[in-house]
Design an enzyme around this catalytic site. Structure first.
Site, short mmCIF file in Angstrom:
data_model
loop_
_atom_site.label_atom_id
_atom_site.label_comp_id
_atom_site.label_asym_id
_atom_site.label_seq_id
_atom_site.Cartn_x
_atom_site.Cartn_y
_atom_site.Cartn_z
N GLU A 43 1.00 -1.30 0.10
CA GLU A 43 0.25 0.05 -0.23
C GLU A 43 0.90 1.25 0.02
O GLU A 43 1.89 1.17 0.63
CB GLU A 43 -0.84 -0.01 1.20
CG GLU A 43 -1.71 1.37 1.06
CD GLU A 43 -2.66 1.32 2.53
OE1 GLU A 43 -3.44 0.71 2.69
OE2 GLU A 43 -2.07 2.24 3.42
N THR A 64 -3.96 4.64 -1.50
CA THR A 64 -4.96 5.09 -0.78
C THR A 64 -5.56 6.49 -1.26
O THR A 64 -4.93 7.12 -2.22
CB THR A 64 -4.58 5.59 0.73
OG1 THR A 64 -3.65 6.64 0.87
CG2 THR A 64 -3.91 4.16 1.29
N ASP A 78 -12.83 7.81 6.68
CA ASP A 78 -12.93 8.28 8.15
C ASP A 78 -13.78 9.65 7.81
O ASP A 78 -13.56 10.50 7.09
CB ASP A 78 -11.58 8.39 8.77
CG ASP A 78 -10.89 7.20 9.20
OD1 ASP A 78 -11.55 6.26 9.64
OD2 ASP A 78 -9.86 7.03 9.13
N TYR A 83 -11.82 -5.50 10.09
CA TYR A 83 -11.24 -5.11 11.30
C TYR A 83 -11.25 -6.11 12.25
O TYR A 83 -12.25 -6.34 13.18
CB TYR A 83 -12.02 -3.90 11.93
CG TYR A 83 -12.13 -2.81 10.82
CD1 TYR A 83 -11.38 -1.63 10.95
CD2 TYR A 83 -13.15 -2.66 10.02
CE1 TYR A 83 -11.35 -0.76 9.78
CE2 TYR A 83 -13.22 -1.93 8.87
CZ TYR A 83 -12.19 -0.62 8.82
OH TYR A 83 -12.33 0.08 8.16
N LYS A 97 -21.11 -6.13 3.23
CA LYS A 97 -20.51 -5.73 2.19
C LYS A 97 -20.13 -7.08 1.28
O LYS A 97 -20.19 -7.03 0.05
CB LYS A 97 -19.13 -5.42 2.63
CG LYS A 97 -19.18 -4.10 3.63
CD LYS A 97 -17.75 -3.58 3.66
CE LYS A 97 -17.19 -3.29 5.13
NZ LYS A 97 -16.17 -2.21 5.26
N LYS A 115 7.82 3.45 1.96
CA LYS A 115 9.16 3.40 2.63
C LYS A 115 9.55 2.33 1.58
O LYS A 115 9.81 1.18 2.11
CB LYS A 115 9.42 3.11 4.00
CG LYS A 115 9.13 4.27 4.84
CD LYS A 115 9.34 3.78 6.37
CE LYS A 115 8.78 5.03 7.08
NZ LYS A 115 8.53 4.48 8.41
P1 FAD Z 1 -18.10 0.80 6.78
O1 FAD Z 1 -17.98 -0.61 6.24
O2 FAD Z 1 -19.13 1.75 6.04
O3 FAD Z 1 -18.12 0.84 8.13
C1 FAD Z 1 -18.14 1.83 9.12
C2 FAD Z 1 -18.82 1.77 10.39
O4 FAD Z 1 -20.20 1.66 10.20
C3 FAD Z 1 -18.34 0.44 10.97
O5 FAD Z 1 -18.31 0.35 12.53
C4 FAD Z 1 -19.50 -0.53 10.54
O6 FAD Z 1 -19.90 -1.51 11.44
C5 FAD Z 1 -20.74 0.27 10.41
N1 FAD Z 1 -21.58 0.18 9.51
C6 FAD Z 1 -21.42 -0.24 8.32
N2 FAD Z 1 -22.76 -0.46 7.70
C7 FAD Z 1 -23.82 -0.03 8.53
C8 FAD Z 1 -25.36 0.09 8.50
N3 FAD Z 1 -25.72 -0.24 7.47
N4 FAD Z 1 -25.65 0.56 9.68
C9 FAD Z 1 -25.12 1.06 10.72
N5 FAD Z 1 -23.69 0.91 10.81
C10 FAD Z 1 -23.09 0.48 9.80
N6 FAD Z 1 -9.50 5.58 4.85
C11 FAD Z 1 -9.29 6.43 3.90
O7 FAD Z 1 -9.68 7.63 4.25
N7 FAD Z 1 -8.89 6.26 2.70
C12 FAD Z 1 -8.24 5.12 2.40
O8 FAD Z 1 -7.69 5.03 1.28
C13 FAD Z 1 -8.56 4.10 3.13
N8 FAD Z 1 -7.82 3.19 3.28
C14 FAD Z 1 -8.02 1.71 4.06
C15 FAD Z 1 -7.62 0.46 3.81
C16 FAD Z 1 -7.79 -0.61 4.59
C17 FAD Z 1 -7.40 -1.99 4.19
C18 FAD Z 1 -8.50 -0.35 5.78
C19 FAD Z 1 -8.72 -1.45 6.73
C20 FAD Z 1 -8.96 1.02 6.05
C21 FAD Z 1 -8.80 2.07 5.24
N9 FAD Z 1 -9.28 3.57 5.36
C22 FAD Z 1 -9.04 4.37 4.58
C23 FAD Z 1 -9.91 3.52 6.62
C24 FAD Z 1 -11.39 3.44 6.64
O9 FAD Z 1 -11.81 4.33 5.35
C25 FAD Z 1 -12.01 3.79 8.12
O10 FAD Z 1 -11.76 2.78 8.86
C26 FAD Z 1 -13.49 4.07 7.98
O11 FAD Z 1 -13.68 4.66 9.33
C27 FAD Z 1 -14.39 3.04 7.63
O12 FAD Z 1 -14.51 2.51 6.50
P2 FAD Z 1 -15.17 1.11 5.97
O13 FAD Z 1 -15.03 1.08 4.53
O14 FAD Z 1 -14.83 0.08 6.84
O15 FAD Z 1 -16.72 1.64 6.53
#
Ligand code: FAD
Length: 293
Positions: free
Chosen positions: A17, A48, A109, A145, A165, A272
Site C-alpha cells: 500500500e 489510498t 474516516d 477489522y 459488504k 518506504k
Molecule cells: P463501513 O464498512 O461503512 O463501516 C464503518 C462503520 O459503520 C463500522 O463501524 C460498521 O460496522 C458500521 N456500519 C456499516 N454499515 C452499517 C449500516 N448499514 N448501519 C449501521 N452501521 C453500519 N480511509 C481513507 O480515508 N482512505 C483510504 O484510502 C483508506 N484505506 C483503507 C484501507 C484499509 C485496508 C482499511 C482497513 C481501512 C482504510 N481506510 C481508509 C480507513 C477506513 O476508511 C475507515 O476505517 C472508516 O472509518 C471505515 O471505512 P469502512 O469502509 O470500513 O466503512
C-alpha cells in the site's frame, strides 16, 4: 488483471500500500517513493485516498502510473465521504480508461463537522460496493477489522455489517493491521461461521519507529502483544535497531500466516521503499513474486 484472479491462482501473494501526496509540492517526493516501490514488482499495489476526496486526482494519477508505466497491477481506493453517484460514475470511467481493474471501496474516516446522518448518496461502504458492481465489471475489495471497527458497538454488529459488504458483491476483504496472528485466526473463524466466505488479505504494518505506535493506536483497536511491546521498549530509542526489529517482526508474522494458510499479504509500506524491499528479500523463497526484482 483482477486481484480475485490472483487469489484464485492459490499462490501466496505480497502486495504494497502507498499513499498519495496531499499537495503538489510534495508530489515528486511522495510519488517518487511509490514508483520505487513499484519497481520491486509486487503482485499489486494499492493507492489510498483522502477521506473527503482531497487527494483523489493524485490517487488516480499514481494508480495509473503504477499500472501503465511500471506494469504493476493497481488497486485504487474510493471513499464515500462527500461523494455523489455521478462522481463515482465519472471516477469509474476514468479508472477504466487508465486500465484499472481493481477498486477498494471504503466509507472513509469521518471528517470533523461532517453530518454522517444527513442524506448522502453513500453512507456505508456496502452501498458504494453495490453501486460499483452494478455499474462496472471492476474487481471490488472492502476493509475489515479483526479487532472491531472503532465505531462498532460490538463484534457481532461489526461482522453483520461486514456481511452486508460481502452480499453487496465484494470480491475480497483486506484487514486492518494487527500484531497478534491469533487475533486474525479467531476472527477468520468467526466470519466464516457467520457465512462470510470472501477471500481475506492480511494487512501487515511493519512498525519501524516507535512514533508510529501513537498513530496506530488512534486508527485502530489493535492490541499489542508483550513480545511486540518488549521490542518497542528495547529498540524504540535506536532508529537502526528499531527498523531492523520492526521488519523482522513483520516477516515473522507473515511466515506464520502463510504457514497457516493465509496466503495473501498486504504491507502498509508508509511509502518506504527500503522497508518494502527488505521484506521482499526476506520472503524470496516463500512468495513467488518476491523473486521478481
Ligand atoms: P463501513 O464498512 O461503512 O463501516 C464503518 C462503520 O459503520 C463500522 O463501524 C460498521 O460496522 C458500521 N456500519 C456499516 N454499515 C452499517 C449500516 N448499514 N448501519 C449501521 N452501521 C453500519 N480511509 C481513507 O480515508 N482512505 C483510504 O484510502 C483508506 N484505506 C483503507 C484501507 C484499509 C485496508 C482499511 C482497513 C481501512 C482504510 N481506510 C481508509 C480507513 C477506513 O476508511 C475507515 O476505517 C472508516 O472509518 C471505515 O471505512 P469502512 O469502509 O470500513 O466503512
Amino acid at each position: 488483471m483482477k486481484i480475485s484472479d490472483m487469489i484464485k491462482s492459490g499462490k501466496p501473494t505480497l502486495s504494497f500500500e502507498v499513499f498519495p501526496p496531499k499537495t503538489s509540492d510534495a508530489y515528486e517526493k511522495v510519488a517518487g517513493a511509490a514508483y520505487k516501490i513499484a519497481d520491486l514488482k509486487p503482485d499489486f499495489m494499492s493507492v489510498t485516498c483522502g477521506a473527503a476526496g482531497t487527494t483523489d486526482s493524485y490517487t488516480a494519477l499514481i494508480a495509473s502510473e503504477i499500472k501503465n508505466k511500471h506494469s504493476v497491477e493497481a488497486l485504487q481506493h474510493y471513499t464515500c465521504i462527500n461523494v455523489t453517484r455521478e462522481n463515482v460514475l465519472k471516477k469509474l470511467e476514468f479508472s477504466k480508461k487508465n486500465n484499472i481493474d481493481n477498486i477498494l471501496a471504503l466509507r472513509g474516516d469521518i471528517p470533523e463537522n461532517y453530518d454522517k446522518d444527513a442524506d448522502h448518496d453513500f453512507k456505508h461502504a456496502s452501498e458504494l460496493i453495490y453501486f460499483i458492481k452494478e455499474h462496472s465489471d471492476m474487481c471490488v475489495g472492502a476493509a475489515c477489522y479483526p479487532e472491531r471497527h472503532p465505531e462498532s458497538p460490538d463484534v457481532k454488529s461489526d461482522i453483520a455489517h461486514l456481511k452486508e459488504k460481502a452480499e453487496a458483491g465484494c470480491d475480497f476483504i483486506t484487514t486492518q493491521m494487527f500484531f497478534d496472528n491469533n487475533v486474525l485466526y479467531k476472527y477468520l473463524y468467526k466470519i466464516r461461521e457467520a457465512g462470510i466466505y470472501v477471500p481475506v488479505i492480511a494487512g501487515i504494518m511493519p512498525v519501524t519507529n516507535a512514533k508510529q505506535i501513537k498513530r496506530i493506536m488512534s486508527l485502530s483497536n489493535a492490541e499489542f502483544p508483550s513480545k511486540f511491546m518488549n521490542i518497542i521498549d528495547r529498540f524504540g530509542p535506536d532508529n537502526d535497531a528499531m527498523l531492523q526489529a520492526g521488519i523482522i517482526y513483520a516477516c515473522e508474522q507473515i511466515i506464520d500466516l502463510i504457514a497457516n494458510g493465509v496466503d495473501n499479504i498486504h504491507i502498509y509500506t508508509m511509502n518506504k521503499p527500503e522497508v518494502a524491499g527488505k521484506i521482499q528479500e526476506s520472503l524470496s523463497g516463500i512468495i513467488p513474486s518476491c523473486q521478481n526484482k
